[in-house]
Design a protein around this motif. Structure first.
Motif, PDB file in Angstrom:
ATOM      1  N   UNK A   1      61.990  31.231  54.760  1.00 28.53           N
ATOM      2  CA  UNK A   1      61.317  31.756  55.939  1.00 28.53           C
ATOM      3  C   UNK A   1      62.099  32.861  56.622  1.00 28.53           C
TER       4      UNK A   1
ATOM      5  N   UNK B   1      55.240  31.909  34.350  1.00 37.13           N
ATOM      6  CA  UNK B   1      53.855  31.950  34.779  1.00 37.13           C
ATOM      7  C   UNK B   1      53.774  32.982  35.883  1.00 37.13           C
TER       8      UNK B   1
ATOM      9  N   UNK C   1      55.010  25.460  56.396  1.00 38.83           N
ATOM     10  CA  UNK C   1      56.100  26.448  56.315  1.00 38.83           C
ATOM     11  C   UNK C   1      55.600  27.712  55.628  1.00 38.83           C
ATOM     12  N   UNK C   2      54.818  27.527  54.565  1.00 39.32           N
ATOM     13  CA  UNK C   2      54.270  28.688  53.857  1.00 39.32           C
ATOM     14  C   UNK C   2      53.331  29.481  54.755  1.00 39.32           C
TER      15      UNK C   2
ATOM     16  N   UNK D   1      52.954  33.139  53.437  1.00 38.37           N
ATOM     17  CA  UNK D   1      52.628  32.955  52.016  1.00 38.37           C
ATOM     18  C   UNK D   1      51.291  32.256  51.821  1.00 38.37           C
TER      19      UNK D   1
ATOM     20  N   UNK E   1      59.027  29.599  49.214  1.00 38.80           N
ATOM     21  CA  UNK E   1      59.233  28.333  49.905  1.00 38.80           C
ATOM     22  C   UNK E   1      58.794  27.177  49.019  1.00 38.80           C
TER      23      UNK E   1
ATOM     24  N   UNK F   1      48.959  36.242  45.598  1.00 39.59           N
ATOM     25  CA  UNK F   1      48.245  35.942  46.824  1.00 39.59           C
ATOM     26  C   UNK F   1      49.224  35.948  47.979  1.00 39.59           C
TER      27      UNK F   1
ATOM     28  N   UNK G   1      50.001  38.486  49.778  1.00 41.11           N
ATOM     29  CA  UNK G   1      50.739  39.726  49.948  1.00 41.11           C
ATOM     30  C   UNK G   1      49.916  40.806  50.626  1.00 41.11           C
TER      31      UNK G   1
ATOM     32  N   UNK H   1      53.062  35.364  38.925  1.00 45.72           N
ATOM     33  CA  UNK H   1      52.436  35.047  40.205  1.00 45.72           C
ATOM     34  C   UNK H   1      51.066  35.665  40.328  1.00 45.72           C
ATOM     35  N   UNK H   2      50.220  35.054  41.144  1.00 48.36           N
ATOM     36  CA  UNK H   2      48.876  35.568  41.323  1.00 48.36           C
ATOM     37  C   UNK H   2      48.870  36.600  42.436  1.00 48.36           C
TER      38      UNK H   2
ATOM     39  N   UNK I   1      63.650  35.316  53.379  1.00 47.72           N
ATOM     40  CA  UNK I   1      62.546  35.633  52.467  1.00 47.72           C
ATOM     41  C   UNK I   1      63.028  36.121  51.105  1.00 47.72           C
TER      42      UNK I   1
ATOM     43  N   UNK J   1      54.520  29.441  41.338  1.00 50.31           N
ATOM     44  CA  UNK J   1      53.771  30.594  40.835  1.00 50.31           C
ATOM     45  C   UNK J   1      54.620  31.844  40.656  1.00 50.31           C
ATOM     46  N   UNK J   2      55.880  31.824  41.101  1.00 46.95           N
ATOM     47  CA  UNK J   2      56.758  32.968  40.814  1.00 46.95           C
ATOM     48  C   UNK J   2      57.527  32.733  39.514  1.00 46.95           C
ATOM     49  N   UNK J   3      57.350  31.570  38.914  1.00 45.29           N
ATOM     50  CA  UNK J   3      57.956  31.293  37.620  1.00 45.29           C
ATOM     51  C   UNK J   3      59.455  31.036  37.698  1.00 45.29           C
TER      52      UNK J   3
ATOM     53  N   UNK K   1      45.177  27.007  47.126  1.00 50.71           N
ATOM     54  CA  UNK K   1      46.511  26.604  46.672  1.00 50.71           C
ATOM     55  C   UNK K   1      46.664  25.113  46.885  1.00 50.71           C
TER      56      UNK K   1
ATOM     57  N   UNK L   1      53.438  29.744  58.081  1.00 50.30           N
ATOM     58  CA  UNK L   1      54.204  30.486  59.089  1.00 50.30           C
ATOM     59  C   UNK L   1      54.925  31.672  58.446  1.00 50.30           C
ATOM     60  N   UNK L   2      55.388  31.500  57.210  1.00 50.84           N
ATOM     61  CA  UNK L   2      56.095  32.585  56.532  1.00 50.84           C
ATOM     62  C   UNK L   2      55.135  33.621  55.967  1.00 50.84           C
TER      63      UNK L   2
END
Lengths: 540, 308
Positions: free
Chosen positions: B157, A28, A260-261, A266, B164, A33, A35, A30-31, B160, B168-170, A250, A263-264
């Motif tokens: 984190x 699937x 966590x996402x 994402x 995480x 998002x 980035x 990725x969309x 990278x 969606x990255x499959x 999301x 802060x990273x």
């Protein structure tokens, strides 16, 4: 050997089959998002409870999405004031008959023009018991509601609310059963948005790919438990004020992971910083946090109706005065709450700082006096029930300890599986103690903090679980509904609030705060009533 | 052999009926009201709640509710959740996620576990053996959510290199970290299991004979010693395959993966009996299939085992 050999083949075939299914359907893509640079903002939500049908969405997760896809008649602005959105003007002489003029130029994402009829059709659908919509009771103020809700097992004779009339394409006339001053505030709730004609052909299918009239339109379908993707709707009248090129909602089942996402980098927006992030989020996201009052209030309630011991107001006051609200808010909740000093949330017009006064302030000596004067509790024992599924254990136990220490009463915090279990046990007389309780608004008006929680009607129809009845309170509410101006209504509702503050059927303990964070991709943003104001979101 | 498989498959039918009924009763016995649960702390509107209860037959006695459910199943209708989503829809969306995650971690634990166990058995008492022993001890003692969070922090984190959360990255990027976490404990058990049974078979007479015959060492270890030590491992793997397919509640939560485990937990909480029964039935089927597979594997590993 024969048996073994064919067994080998069966085993190998099965392994291959399992492997093949695993490889199929993967990838699937990725969309993209998160980035940077594409102007799409990703927002954390939990899985919406139902399909995305506005009248069937009564919770914040789905409400967040409806708010981006639809525009209603009124909305909250950045100062938590109710202002017109799609409405040009809202007029009334008696708070009973309302004439609403629409701003022209709004279209649904499929090109259909939004007219007064689009609202009428949507509300008729929401109010009809046949459709069993979650927000059905919100339409109860509109004339003709009872005809659409004759009760289970009976068929409504009509499918139209008699109080709704389209004077012309851009004028909507609403007649209510009784005067109701808070009607324009109520209209800001997402259940009151218009829907296009295609909705009625297949409401369920619509919920998977809703077509709204708001700043963003769906990109593809609702991907359950994963994502809801939207792009900016170019023909939205205020499109120039919207900087985000799209919103990706999301879906997370766990806010700790979402943090966590965030802060990273994402994830771009998280409206609820989890407990694990509260000690560090200002450092993790410098300059990208929002801390403001939210709409919900937490109480401890007393089953006045079920247990005579709680019928003495002095006793309730004594308990209230033995709670150190500041410690609860700052130490137990790490600042994610503030001490409550009114029944009304601070974001609501009509809130008075310190309205609760003495009764909500820690005063051990006076609390002890009052407790003695009131005759006390049977056996000097108090139970506080809480539902173990909602993260209430810590604060209820802390409150229990405080009361025990300050009043010298034996206090136990009693867990129940779900909130409903407490109510069932109260009804069945299996439980007689106090209980935790919270209220979060449906629409931003004082009235919404009073009638649905403390009125006589709310004993059967709302959240008046203590069974509190005060005729004076009822009278003041009805008077407030008829008030000629918003200001006059607020004044009268405040008098009703004062009655509660004297009686203390529930004791207010804390106000919720909104602790949100956003990524570097968002320069600034504002939130009102737990909803993102998309015209204030600046993308960097 | 064919008759054996058919007999085993026929046994599935009474098991299925029993399981669906028992699970249905259990969910029925849970406290709370599923319709009120939809409204949270607020009181559900009495009229709408009554209509929904009638629609989902919640006012009827247990046997009628079960009848409505099971007759629907025979018509090919698995039913729907109390907010109107078809269960077949949920399964078709969530099962692939669980399948991919489960098989990835299954492959990891089997390959790494067996290799580590073999090495450790061959280098018994040496440095490498001790490394494996300490590593497995660590893996067994670290709770799943701690390991998950540590990996997220380090690989997601700081470095990278993996996402995480989410899918969606499959496959494989999104599945690597959760699969490692999910496989960790079983991997350690398998390594220890292989080590002990290998240690035994290396000392067995037939291995000594094979070496005396002059067979190359690789063949002795791979064919004679390993194959004979695998029976307990296969039993464990078969059991574990069933467990993995059941979804992993904690791992799914930590990595925000929409698999079966999370759905099952949520449905139990919301008392959605049709969903719980549907999912558990599916899991039982998988479990039975995995068990059958294990029994058939025995004969592959040890030709002395026959099925009548």
């Amino acid at each position: 050997m024969r048996g073994a050999k064919s067994a080998k083949w069966v085993a190998i075939a099965a392994v291959v089959a399992l492997g093949a299914t695993a490889c199929g359907g993967g990838g699937d893509s990725g969309s993209g998002s998160g980035k940077g640079g594409n102007g799409i903002v990703s927002v954390e939500i939990g899985e919406p409870q139902n399909g995305l049908v506005p009248t069937n969405t009564y919770e914040t997760e789905g409400g967040q999405v409806i708010n981006a896809l639809f525009t209603g008649l009124t909305k909250l602005d950045a100062n938590n004031k109710v202002v017109n959105a799609m409405a040009q003007s809202i007029e009334t002489k008696d708070n009973k008959v309302w004439t609403i003029k629409l701003k022209p130029g709004y279209t649904f994402h499929n090109g259909e023009k939004v007219t007064a009829q689009s609202f009428i059709d949507a509300w008729n659908y929401g109010a009809n018991q046949t459709n069993a919509q979650q927000t059905n009771p919100l339409f109860s103020h509109i004339a003709g509601y009872s005809d659409l809700n004759p009760g289970e097992g009976k068929k409504p004779k009509t499918d139209k609310l008699s109080g709704l009339k389209a004077v012309d394409d851009n004028t909507l006339q609403v007649t209510l059963t009784n005067p109701f001053a808070a009607f324009p505030s109520q209209l800001s709730f997402t259940a009151f948005v218009p829907v296009p004609k295609v909705f009625f052909k297949d409401p369920k299918g619509f919920g998977e790919a809703p077509i709204g009239n708001g700043p963003f339109e769906m990109k593809g379908k609702f991907k359950h438990n994963e994502e809801i993707s939207t792009t900016k709707y170019a023909k939205y009248p205020d499109a120039s004020k919207i900087e985000a090129k799209g919103v990706d909602f999301k879906i997370y089942s766990n806010v700790d992971t979402a943090y966590k996402d965030l802060v990273a980098g994402n994830l771009d927006v998280l409206l609820t910083i989890p407990n694990s992030g509260l000690p560090t989020y200002h450092k993790d996201l410098p300059g990208h946090t929002i801390d403001e009052a939210d709409s919900a209030v937490g109480y401890i309630g007393f089953p006045i109706k079920y247990n005579k011991a709680f019928q003495n107001a002095d006793l309730r006051k004594a308990i209230s005065m033995s709670i150190d609200r500041k410690t609860i808010a700052e130490k137990v909740f790490l600042g994610a709450r503030t001490p409550a000093d009114d029944y009304i949330s601070p974001i609501i017009d009509g809130y008075r700082k310190g309205a609760c006064g003495d009764a909500c302030t820690l005063n051990v000596a006076k609390a002890k006096d009052l407790y003695k004067k009131s005759g006390g509790l049977p056996g000097n024992k108090l139970e506080i029930g809480y539902n173990a599924d909602g993260g209430h254990k810590e604060w209820v136990e802390a409150v229990a300890n405080q009361i025990q220490q300050n009043l010298g009463v034996k206090v136990t915090a009693k867990p129940f599986e779900q909130f409903q279990t407490i109510l069932n046990d109260l009804d069945a007389k299996k439980y007689q103690g106090s209980f935790r309780m919270a209220w979060s608004m449906d629409y931003p008006d004082m009235e919404d903090y009073l009638r649905p929680v403390f009125s006589k009607d709310a004993i059967t129809n709302g959240s008046n679980y203590s069974g509190y009845v005060n005729e004076n309170f009822e009278k003041l509410l009805a008077q407030g509904d008829k008030a000629p101006t918003h200001e006059a209504a607020v004044k009268t509702y405040q008098q009703a609030d004062d009655v509660l503050l004297k009686d203390l059927p529930y004791i207010p303990v804390y106000f919720y705060t909104l602790n949100a964070g956003f990524s570097d991709k968002v320069k600034s943003m504002k939130v009102a009533g737990h909803q993102i104001l998309w015209d204030t979101v600046k993308v960097s | 052999m064919g008759r054996y498989v058919v007999r085993r498959l026929l046994q599935v039918i009474p098991v299925m009926i029993g399981v669906t009924f028992i699970i249905f009763c259990l969910v029925f016995a849970l406290p709370g009201d599923p319709i009120q649960a939809l409204a949270g702390d607020k009181r559900a509107d009495p009229n709408i709640a009554a209509i929904l209860r009638a629609h989902y037959h919640l006012n009827e006695p247990l046997y009628m509710q079960y009848w409505h459910y099971i007759s629907g199943v025979f018509r090919g209708d698995l039913g729907e959740t109390y907010n109107g989503r078809a269960i077949s829809d949920i399964v078709s969306q969530r099962f692939p996620v669980t399948l991919k995650l489960g098989l990835t971690s299954f492959a990891m634990e089997a390959v790494i576990g067996i290799l580590a166990g073999m090495l450790s058995a061959l280098k018994r008492g040496k440095f490498l053996d001790n490394v494996v022993l300490v590593a497995t001890l660590l893996l067994i003692s670290i709770p799943v959510f701690v390991l998950g969070s540590v990996l997220q922090l380090e690989f997601g984190m700081n470095l990278k290199i993996t996402p995480i959360s989410g899918i969606d990255k499959g496959w494989p990027q999104s599945y690597i970290l959760p699969a490692i976490v999910l496989a960790s404990t079983s991997m350690a058990y398998i390594a220890r299991l292989v080590r002990s049974s290998m240690t035994e078979s290396i000392r067995a007479d037939y291995v000594r004979t094979a070496i005396a015959k002059g067979l190359p060492r690789r063949r002795v270890i791979g064919l004679h010693a390993l194959r004979n030590s695998l029976i307990p491992v296969v039993t464990f793997l078969g059991f574990d395959l069933g467990a993995l397919m059941g979804g992993a509640i904690i791992t799914e939560r930590v990595f925000n993966m929409p698999g079966l485990g999370g759905q099952l937990a949520q449905s139990v909480y919301l008392r959605e009996s049709p969903v719980v029964v549907g999912l558990v039935t599916l899991l039982v089927l998988i479990y039975l299939a995995a068990n059958l597979l294990v029994d058939l594997m025995y004969a592959v590993l040890d030709p002395r085992i026959r099925y009548e």
